[in-house]
Design a protein around this motif. Structure first.
Motif, PDB file in Angstrom:
ATOM      1  N   PRO A  39       6.884  -9.282  12.412  1.00  0.00           N
ATOM      2  CA  PRO A  39       5.752 -10.214  12.443  1.00  0.00           C
ATOM      3  C   PRO A  39       4.749  -9.920  13.551  1.00  0.00           C
ATOM      4  N   ALA A  40       5.109  -9.034  14.478  1.00  0.00           N
ATOM      5  CA  ALA A  40       4.177  -8.666  15.544  1.00  0.00           C
ATOM      6  C   ALA A  40       3.294  -7.494  15.156  1.00  0.00           C
ATOM      7  N   ASP A  41       3.527  -6.911  13.979  1.00  0.00           N
ATOM      8  CA  ASP A  41       2.853  -5.674  13.581  1.00  0.00           C
ATOM      9  C   ASP A  41       2.229  -5.840  12.194  1.00  0.00           C
ATOM     10  N   GLU A  42       0.915  -6.039  12.155  1.00  0.00           N
ATOM     11  CA  GLU A  42       0.241  -6.250  10.876  1.00  0.00           C
ATOM     12  C   GLU A  42       0.358  -5.023   9.981  1.00  0.00           C
ATOM     13  N   ALA A  43       0.350  -3.850  10.577  1.00  0.00           N
ATOM     14  CA  ALA A  43       0.480  -2.626   9.783  1.00  0.00           C
ATOM     15  C   ALA A  43       1.834  -2.574   9.085  1.00  0.00           C
ATOM     16  N   ASP A  44       2.869  -3.064   9.755  1.00  0.00           N
ATOM     17  CA  ASP A  44       4.195  -3.090   9.138  1.00  0.00           C
ATOM     18  C   ASP A  44       4.233  -4.097   8.000  1.00  0.00           C
ATOM     19  N   LEU A  45       3.571  -5.229   8.182  1.00  0.00           N
ATOM     20  CA  LEU A  45       3.476  -6.221   7.106  1.00  0.00           C
ATOM     21  C   LEU A  45       2.809  -5.609   5.880  1.00  0.00           C
ATOM     22  N   VAL A  46       1.710  -4.922   6.085  1.00  0.00           N
ATOM     23  CA  VAL A  46       0.995  -4.280   4.976  1.00  0.00           C
ATOM     24  C   VAL A  46       1.894  -3.255   4.290  1.00  0.00           C
ATOM     25  N   ARG A  47       2.589  -2.449   5.087  1.00  0.00           N
ATOM     26  CA  ARG A  47       3.455  -1.401   4.529  1.00  0.00           C
ATOM     27  C   ARG A  47       4.573  -1.997   3.686  1.00  0.00           C
ATOM     28  N   VAL A  48       5.230  -3.040   4.191  1.00  0.00           N
ATOM     29  CA  VAL A  48       6.366  -3.634   3.480  1.00  0.00           C
ATOM     30  C   VAL A  48       5.898  -4.331   2.204  1.00  0.00           C
ATOM     31  N   VAL A  49       4.788  -5.054   2.274  1.00  0.00           N
ATOM     32  CA  VAL A  49       4.270  -5.745   1.087  1.00  0.00           C
ATOM     33  C   VAL A  49       3.914  -4.745  -0.003  1.00  0.00           C
ATOM     34  N   ASN A  50       3.280  -3.645   0.365  1.00  0.00           N
ATOM     35  CA  ASN A  50       2.787  -2.683  -0.621  1.00  0.00           C
ATOM     36  C   ASN A  50       3.831  -1.663  -1.073  1.00  0.00           C
ATOM     37  N   LYS A  51       5.030  -1.734  -0.497  1.00  0.00           N
ATOM     38  CA  LYS A  51       6.074  -0.760  -0.816  1.00  0.00           C
ATOM     39  C   LYS A  51       6.552  -0.870  -2.259  1.00  0.00           C
ATOM     40  N   ALA A  52       6.588  -2.097  -2.800  1.00  0.00           N
ATOM     41  CA  ALA A  52       7.092  -2.336  -4.157  1.00  0.00           C
ATOM     42  C   ALA A  52       6.533  -3.663  -4.651  1.00  0.00           C
ATOM     43  N   PRO A  53       6.619  -3.938  -5.969  1.00  0.00           N
ATOM     44  CA  PRO A  53       6.146  -5.233  -6.474  1.00  0.00           C
ATOM     45  C   PRO A  53       6.806  -6.398  -5.722  1.00  0.00           C
ATOM     46  N   ILE A  54       6.058  -7.447  -5.533  1.00  0.00           N
ATOM     47  CA  ILE A  54       6.504  -8.581  -4.738  1.00  0.00           C
ATOM     48  C   ILE A  54       6.095  -9.881  -5.427  1.00  0.00           C
ATOM     49  N   GLN A  55       6.957 -10.882  -5.352  1.00  0.00           N
ATOM     50  CA  GLN A  55       6.638 -12.187  -5.934  1.00  0.00           C
ATOM     51  C   GLN A  55       6.374 -13.265  -4.871  1.00  0.00           C
ATOM     52  N   MET A  56       7.001 -13.126  -3.681  1.00  0.00           N
ATOM     53  CA  MET A  56       6.846 -14.155  -2.653  1.00  0.00           C
ATOM     54  C   MET A  56       6.820 -13.503  -1.268  1.00  0.00           C
ATOM     55  N   LEU A  57       5.829 -13.906  -0.472  1.00  0.00           N
ATOM     56  CA  LEU A  57       5.731 -13.486   0.924  1.00  0.00           C
ATOM     57  C   LEU A  57       5.952 -14.715   1.798  1.00  0.00           C
ATOM     58  N   TRP A  58       6.919 -14.611   2.706  1.00  0.00           N
ATOM     59  CA  TRP A  58       7.255 -15.720   3.603  1.00  0.00           C
ATOM     60  C   TRP A  58       6.742 -15.385   5.004  1.00  0.00           C
ATOM     61  N   VAL A  59       6.017 -16.323   5.582  1.00  0.00           N
ATOM     62  CA  VAL A  59       5.483 -16.177   6.936  1.00  0.00           C
ATOM     63  C   VAL A  59       5.943 -17.366   7.762  1.00  0.00           C
TER      64      VAL A  59
END
Length: 381
Positions: free
Chosen positions: A127-147
């Motif tokens: 959660p401290a790294d926006e680039a990591d968030l982008v990478r994980v979200v875009n890695k595969a299809p996703i239905q829910m993102l929890w913040v």
């Protein structure tokens, strides 16, 4: 006179409650579990059959929370865990959930177990790294993102508007755990979130005497209907007395949260750079890595939660917490009394929390007493 009523007025008046028959300004408790029909078989109130899903007292508190969060609907649950798990249980086998690596520990443990059992893929991001968030979200299809923002107990701050943009561009929905921020400081739906979660046990109740959870939705879609059905069928409801206590606590939420924020900021500023202190972690400090994001999406304060890391490692940290006299060593947060907890020892060997960190929940006491308490504990350790 015009315009939207201010939040402080909404809270203080318990959603503008006034009994038109008696003039009472405090809502009554309605404990009835069932609702009768007249001679023709018609319900006296067509919206009520059975209290499991149609509680008068729960609906009063739900209406206030819904208005505060700019939502379309709100439901109270028997606990924060009941609320969070009901929403996650709307996912289907083969779906993918993305969640922060630092979040409420009990929920994180449940997510891992549930997703494994039900064939749901779970991926964690920093959660401290926006680039990591982008990478994980875009890695595969996703239905829910929890913040979870700020994230307990290391208080990383995630840009909600950016997270919403990422989730929606991936065809997913965004859930924001806004427990620490409260609806007074951050309104995630206004920033693009689809759902807002609260452990209402914390600041919403604020008196350490009610366990409750809340979900608010931006729109009453099929996922929301499913979560509401799970709530009713699993029975994860809040009782009338607890709902009444929750609403009573909400009437002072604005003054409690304001004081907790003031105390937390003063406490954090005092101990930043203090001898024996390695780091103060609080979104309100300019030294916090996501301070600019916090300042943009947290209006009126930076919350009542902070953590401090101490020099000398786990042994000295344990001595410091043991030497505190005014802070209560207890789990939970958001009450009028100040609490402290050594999270790594509570969570166990798998905890990602540094073992030299103490988490502080600032209450509404005189902050000078609290500052002096930690000072003497540091000096004595």
């Amino acid at each position: 006179m015009g315009g939207k009523i201010k939040t402080e007025t909404l809270l203080a008046q318990a959603g503008h409650y006034l009994d038109q028959k008696t003039g009472a300004v405090v809502p009554p408790i309605q404990p009835s579990t069932t609702f009768a029909r007249d001679e023709q078989g018609n319900l006296y109130d067509s919206s009520r059959i059975y209290a499991r899903d149609q509680s008068v007292n729960a609906e009063m508190a739900e209406a206030v929370l819904c208005e505060m969060e700019s939502g379309a609907s709100c439901k109270l649950f028997a606990s924060g865990m009941a609320a969070a798990t009901a929403l996650v249980q709307t996912l289907r086998p083969g779906n993918r959930l993305v969640a922060p690596s630092v979040m409420y520990w009990s929920l994180r443990a449940w997510l891992i177990s549930f997703c494994e059992d039900w064939g749901i893929e779970i991926s964690f991001y920093d959660p401290a790294d926006e680039a990591d968030l982008v990478r994980v979200v875009n890695k595969a299809p996703i239905q829910m993102l929890w913040v979870e923002t700020p994230a307990n107990p290391t208080w990383q701050v995630v840009d909600i508007a950016r997270a919403a943009e990422l989730a929606h561009s991936a065809g997913a929905q965004l859930v924001v755990d806004s427990t620490v921020a409260t609806p007074l400081l951050t309104r995630p739906i206004e920033l693009g979130a689809d759902y807002v979660f609260h452990s209402a046990t914390k600041y919403i109740n604020g008196h350490s005497d009610v366990v409750a959870g809340a979900l608010i939705t931006a729109k009453e879609d099929s996922r929301w209907e499913k979560a509401c059905s799970i709530r009713a069928q699993h029975g994860g409801i809040l009782g009338p007395f607890e709902s009444w206590l929750l609403l009573r606590g909400m009437r002072t939420m604005h003054v409690r949260v304001e004081r907790a924020c003031e105390n937390a900021l003063a406490f954090a500023q005092h101990f930043e750079g203090f001898p024996g202190v390695a780091e103060v972690i609080y979104p309100g400090l300019a030294s916090h890595p996501q301070h600019e994001i916090a300042a943009r999406q947290m209006q009126g304060g930076f919350g009542g939660m902070l953590s401090i890391r101490f020099e000398g490692g786990v042994e000295r940290t344990a001595k410091i917490i043991g030497g505190l006299k005014y802070f209560l060593r207890a789990t939970s947060l958001g009450g009028v009394e100040s609490l402290v907890e050594h999270r790594a020892l509570i969570e166990g060997p798998d905890s990602p929390v540094p073992d030299d960190l103490l988490r502080f929940s600032m209450g509404i006491e005189n902050v000078e007493d609290l500052i002096q308490d930690l000072e003497q504990a540091i000096e004595s350790a």
